[in-house]
Design an enzyme around this catalytic site. Structure first.
Site, PDB file in Angstrom:
ATOM      1  N   LYS A 180       0.882  -1.191   0.000  1.00 27.48           N
ATOM      2  CA  LYS A 180       0.000   0.000   0.000  1.00 27.48           C
ATOM      3  C   LYS A 180       0.907   1.225   0.000  1.00 27.48           C
ATOM      4  CE  LYS A 180      -1.818   2.918   2.278  1.00 27.48           C
ATOM      5  NZ  LYS A 180      -1.583   4.340   1.859  1.00 27.48           N
ATOM      6  N   GLU A 255       9.362   0.695  11.329  1.00 26.91           N
ATOM      7  CA  GLU A 255      10.431   1.697  11.188  1.00 26.91           C
ATOM      8  C   GLU A 255       9.753   3.058  11.248  1.00 26.91           C
ATOM      9  OE1 GLU A 255      12.908   0.784   7.766  1.00 26.91           O
ATOM     10  OE2 GLU A 255      13.500  -1.131   8.638  1.00 26.91           O
ATOM     11  N   CYS A 288      13.552  10.907   7.869  1.00 25.39           N
ATOM     12  CA  CYS A 288      13.399  10.369   9.234  1.00 25.39           C
ATOM     13  C   CYS A 288      14.719  10.398  10.000  1.00 25.39           C
ATOM     14  CB  CYS A 288      12.868   8.949   9.177  1.00 25.39           C
ATOM     15  SG  CYS A 288      13.876   7.850   8.160  1.00 25.39           S
ATOM     16  N   GLU A 386       8.993  15.318  16.465  1.00 26.72           N
ATOM     17  CA  GLU A 386       9.528  15.302  15.100  1.00 26.72           C
ATOM     18  C   GLU A 386       8.737  16.279  14.231  1.00 26.72           C
ATOM     19  OE1 GLU A 386       8.556  11.869  12.681  1.00 26.72           O
ATOM     20  OE2 GLU A 386      10.571  11.879  11.836  1.00 26.72           O
TER      21      GLU A 386
HETATM   22  P1  NAD Z   1       2.118   8.189   8.324  1.00 27.58           P
HETATM   23  O1  NAD Z   1       2.317   7.336   9.525  1.00 27.58           O
HETATM   24  O2  NAD Z   1       1.073   9.219   8.358  1.00 27.58           O
HETATM   25  O3  NAD Z   1       1.783   7.269   7.038  1.00 27.58           O
HETATM   26  C1  NAD Z   1       2.611   6.234   6.619  1.00 27.58           C
HETATM   27  C2  NAD Z   1       1.797   5.244   5.816  1.00 27.58           C
HETATM   28  O4  NAD Z   1       0.811   4.667   6.665  1.00 27.58           O
HETATM   29  C3  NAD Z   1       1.044   5.841   4.631  1.00 27.58           C
HETATM   30  O5  NAD Z   1       1.103   4.958   3.527  1.00 27.58           O
HETATM   31  C4  NAD Z   1      -0.395   5.918   5.151  1.00 27.58           C
HETATM   32  O6  NAD Z   1      -1.340   5.818   4.117  1.00 27.58           O
HETATM   33  C5  NAD Z   1      -0.460   4.705   6.045  1.00 27.58           C
HETATM   34  N1  NAD Z   1      -1.467   4.761   7.107  1.00 27.58           N
HETATM   35  C6  NAD Z   1      -2.006   5.858   7.706  1.00 27.58           C
HETATM   36  N2  NAD Z   1      -2.906   5.480   8.637  1.00 27.58           N
HETATM   37  C7  NAD Z   1      -2.930   4.128   8.642  1.00 27.58           C
HETATM   38  C8  NAD Z   1      -3.654   3.156   9.404  1.00 27.58           C
HETATM   39  N3  NAD Z   1      -4.529   3.508  10.345  1.00 27.58           N
HETATM   40  N4  NAD Z   1      -3.416   1.855   9.155  1.00 27.58           N
HETATM   41  C9  NAD Z   1      -2.514   1.478   8.221  1.00 27.58           C
HETATM   42  N5  NAD Z   1      -1.818   2.350   7.462  1.00 27.58           N
HETATM   43  C10 NAD Z   1      -2.023   3.664   7.683  1.00 27.58           C
HETATM   44  O7  NAD Z   1       3.541   8.802   7.991  1.00 27.58           O
HETATM   45  P2  NAD Z   1       3.890   9.870   6.870  1.00 27.58           P
HETATM   46  O8  NAD Z   1       3.454  11.213   7.296  1.00 27.58           O
HETATM   47  O9  NAD Z   1       3.448   9.345   5.559  1.00 27.58           O
HETATM   48  O10 NAD Z   1       5.494   9.787   6.894  1.00 27.58           O
HETATM   49  C11 NAD Z   1       6.296  10.493   7.749  1.00 27.58           C
HETATM   50  C12 NAD Z   1       6.745   9.633   8.925  1.00 27.58           C
HETATM   51  O11 NAD Z   1       7.450   8.470   8.463  1.00 27.58           O
HETATM   52  C13 NAD Z   1       7.746  10.371   9.800  1.00 27.58           C
HETATM   53  O12 NAD Z   1       7.446  10.126  11.146  1.00 27.58           O
HETATM   54  C14 NAD Z   1       9.073   9.748   9.420  1.00 27.58           C
HETATM   55  O13 NAD Z   1      10.085   9.864  10.388  1.00 27.58           O
HETATM   56  C15 NAD Z   1       8.674   8.333   9.195  1.00 27.58           C
HETATM   57  N6  NAD Z   1       9.696   7.616   8.402  1.00 27.58           N
HETATM   58  C16 NAD Z   1      10.437   6.640   9.006  1.00 27.58           C
HETATM   59  C17 NAD Z   1      11.429   5.965   8.297  1.00 27.58           C
HETATM   60  C18 NAD Z   1      12.298   4.893   8.926  1.00 27.58           C
HETATM   61  O14 NAD Z   1      13.011   4.216   8.198  1.00 27.58           O
HETATM   62  N7  NAD Z   1      12.290   4.732  10.233  1.00 27.58           N
HETATM   63  C19 NAD Z   1      11.650   6.308   6.958  1.00 27.58           C
HETATM   64  C20 NAD Z   1      10.887   7.325   6.383  1.00 27.58           C
HETATM   65  C21 NAD Z   1       9.900   7.966   7.118  1.00 27.58           C
END
Ligand code: NAD
Length: 486
Positions: A180, A255, A288, A386
């Protein structure tokens, strides 16, 4: 009728990909480019129905893919890697247009890394060997059985790189996958499906359900017929994913976000430290791993600040497709407002913005100025949460002990950066830092054999090399009594 968008002459499907076929939705969502807010696509908006169909397709394809000889599976994954290499220019343009990252980074490092994800895990698959353990007369053999259907969910800041970092090892271990992609940058996932088919991956082995997190994502992570969930995203969503997976006891690899410290000691090469500190604005801060909390030893603090400001003031912000641009836009208006909220609240709490501190008035749109805060009160929100935008803080410290204490003063633990000219200091400090990765006099160097993941709220589990197989395989012990006559 097929729902296809054209981006700079490149045709990209905006449908789902389930069981080897494009599947349209009557329900759609709008995908805008953060560069200029132009409409890129109306993307299929999946929900429970599509999640069920994709999991069923992956389940049907699982026995065949899992039973394939490792050499054959590895060859398919290498072929995917080669086709990604051949299409770097197209993938780079579509990703940049969709998520606003710098085109030159996409071309030079991010898309080549997508290819490397496939090549690396195709090789790792062949390097996995059965451990043979002896205890008295008994022998125990450790085997790596494919787990089943894996759900992969990723964020928008590097969607294809982060997606393939999870789905390549999942596929290598013999699992089938439902991916997804993020709703704010969903398009390159579609291109990967075409590549996988061309590489000879059987139908149903890789499926893509497009959609909104709370709909498609939530339906997938709560699905009872899923065997592994690999989630990359925010801490808040990670908790929801964990909770949704719990009733089915589905193993989850998380992650999550970061708030990394960047420790700079007075004995360091200050030129190198300044270059690397300014690099923390890369991808307009939407990284991140970014070392957003600059911690500088007091004796060099003033010089560091002056020279940091001089260098950072030269950053060129604008269209990420242009070769001279250093900093692109934020991903959406919603995210832009969130970043601005953090900045304005930091000011209200008494922090002083010595660089930026607001939207770019010249560029308008979603362009936010690189920002640096000093004189930050110790309990300010900006030190704790963050931001995921181009916002750094700078704090002085007087001793190694204080530097380490400030570095660890966070609920996150994804990574930490240390700049010092003293090897013994680096060896003393690194074990004290609570982080999944510590970079010493470097940043963002990734050896895919090494474990990667987050301590504290930054995640659960480690992936990379054989650690990925620990998660994506059902690790089995076969214990044998001695055979008669042998
Ligand atoms: P997010 O958590 O809002 O969304 C991430 C994904 O989860 C998206 O595809 C979204 O559609 C999906 N999602 C949202 N709600 C969901 C639910 N209830 N159930 C299942 N899936 C759901 O994050 P974002 O704003 O897209 O990304 C930014 C975040 O990602 C930051 O916190 C960043 O640090 C983190 N990040 C972490 C890493 C790592 O390797 N640790 C890498 C990149 C980004």
């Amino acid at each position: 009728m097929a729902n296809v968008s054209t981006i700079e002459g490149i045709r990209v499907s905006a449908d789902h990909w389930i069981g080897g076929a494009r599947v349209p939705s009557s329900d759609m969502f709008l995908d805008l480019s953060p560069i200029d807010l132009e409409t890129l696509a109306m993307v299929a908006r999946g929900g429970k129905k599509e999640a069920d169909a994709a999991v069923a397709a992956a389940r049907d394809a699982f026995p065949g893919w899992a039973a394939m000889e490792p050499e054959q599976r590895s060859a398919v994954l290498h072929r995917v890697g080669e086709l990604v290499e051949a299409r770097v220019p197209e993938l780079a343009v579509v990703e940049t247009t969709d998520n606003g990252s710098l085109l030159r980074s996409m071309q030079r490092s991010v898309m080549p890394r997508v290819a490397r994800n496939f090549h690396f895990f195709a090789d790792q698959l062949l390097a996995m060997h059965e451990d043979d353990l002896e205890m008295g007369e008994h022998r125990s053999r450790v085997e790596w059985d494919p787990a089943g259907v894996t759900v992969v969910i990723t964020p928008w800041n590097a969607p294809l790189m982060l997606g393939t970092w999870r789905l390549a090892p999942a596929l290598a271990a013999g699992n089938t996958v439902v991916f997804k992609p993020p709703e704010w940058a969903p398009l390159t996932a579609s291109m990967l499906c075409d590549i996988a088919r061309e590489a000879g991956m059987p139908d149903g082995v890789l499926n893509v359900v497009q959609g909104i997190g709370e709909e498609a994502g939530a339906a997938l992570v709560a699905h009872a017929n899923v065997d592994r969930i690999a989630f990359t995203g925010s801490v808040e969503t990670g908790k929801l994913v964990s909770a949704a997976a719990a009733p089915n006891l589905t193993p989850v690899s998380l992650e999550l976000g970061g708030k990394a410290p960047f420790l700079i000691f007075a004995d360091t090469d200050i030129d190198a430290a300044i270059v690397q500190a300014v690099n923390q604005y890369d991808n307009a801060g939407q990284v991140c791993l970014a070392g957003t909390r600059l911690l500088v030893e007091r004796s060099i603090h003033d010089e560091f600040l002056d020279r940091f400001l001089e260098r950072a003031s030269g950053l060129r912000q604008g269209d990420p497709r242009l070769p001279d641009t250093d900093l692109g836009p934020q991903i959406t208006k919603e995210h832009f407002d969130r970043v601005d909220g953090f900045v304005q609240r930091a000011k209200e709490e008494g922090a002083k913005a010595v660089l930026g501190g607001g939207p770019s008035e010249d560029l308008g749109g979603l362009y936010y100025r690189p920002t640096l805060f000093v004189d930050v009160p110790p309990d300010a929100e900006i030190l704790e949460r963050e931001v995921f935008g181009p916002v750094l803080t700078l704090q002085p410290f007087d001793s190694e002990e204080e530097g380490v204490a400030l570095a660890n003063a966070t609920d996150y633990g994804l990574d930490a950066i240390v700049y010092t000219g003293d090897k013994e200091r680096a060896e003393r400090v690194s074990p004290k830092l609570v982080a999944g990765t510590v970079w010493v006099n470097c940043f963002f160097v990734r050896d895919l054999r090494a474990p990667f993941g987050g301590a504290r709220n930054s995640g659960i589990g480690r992936e990379g090399g054989r650690w990925s197989f620990d998660f994506y395989a059902d690790v089995k012990t076969v214990c044998e009594a001695p055979w008669q006559g042998s």
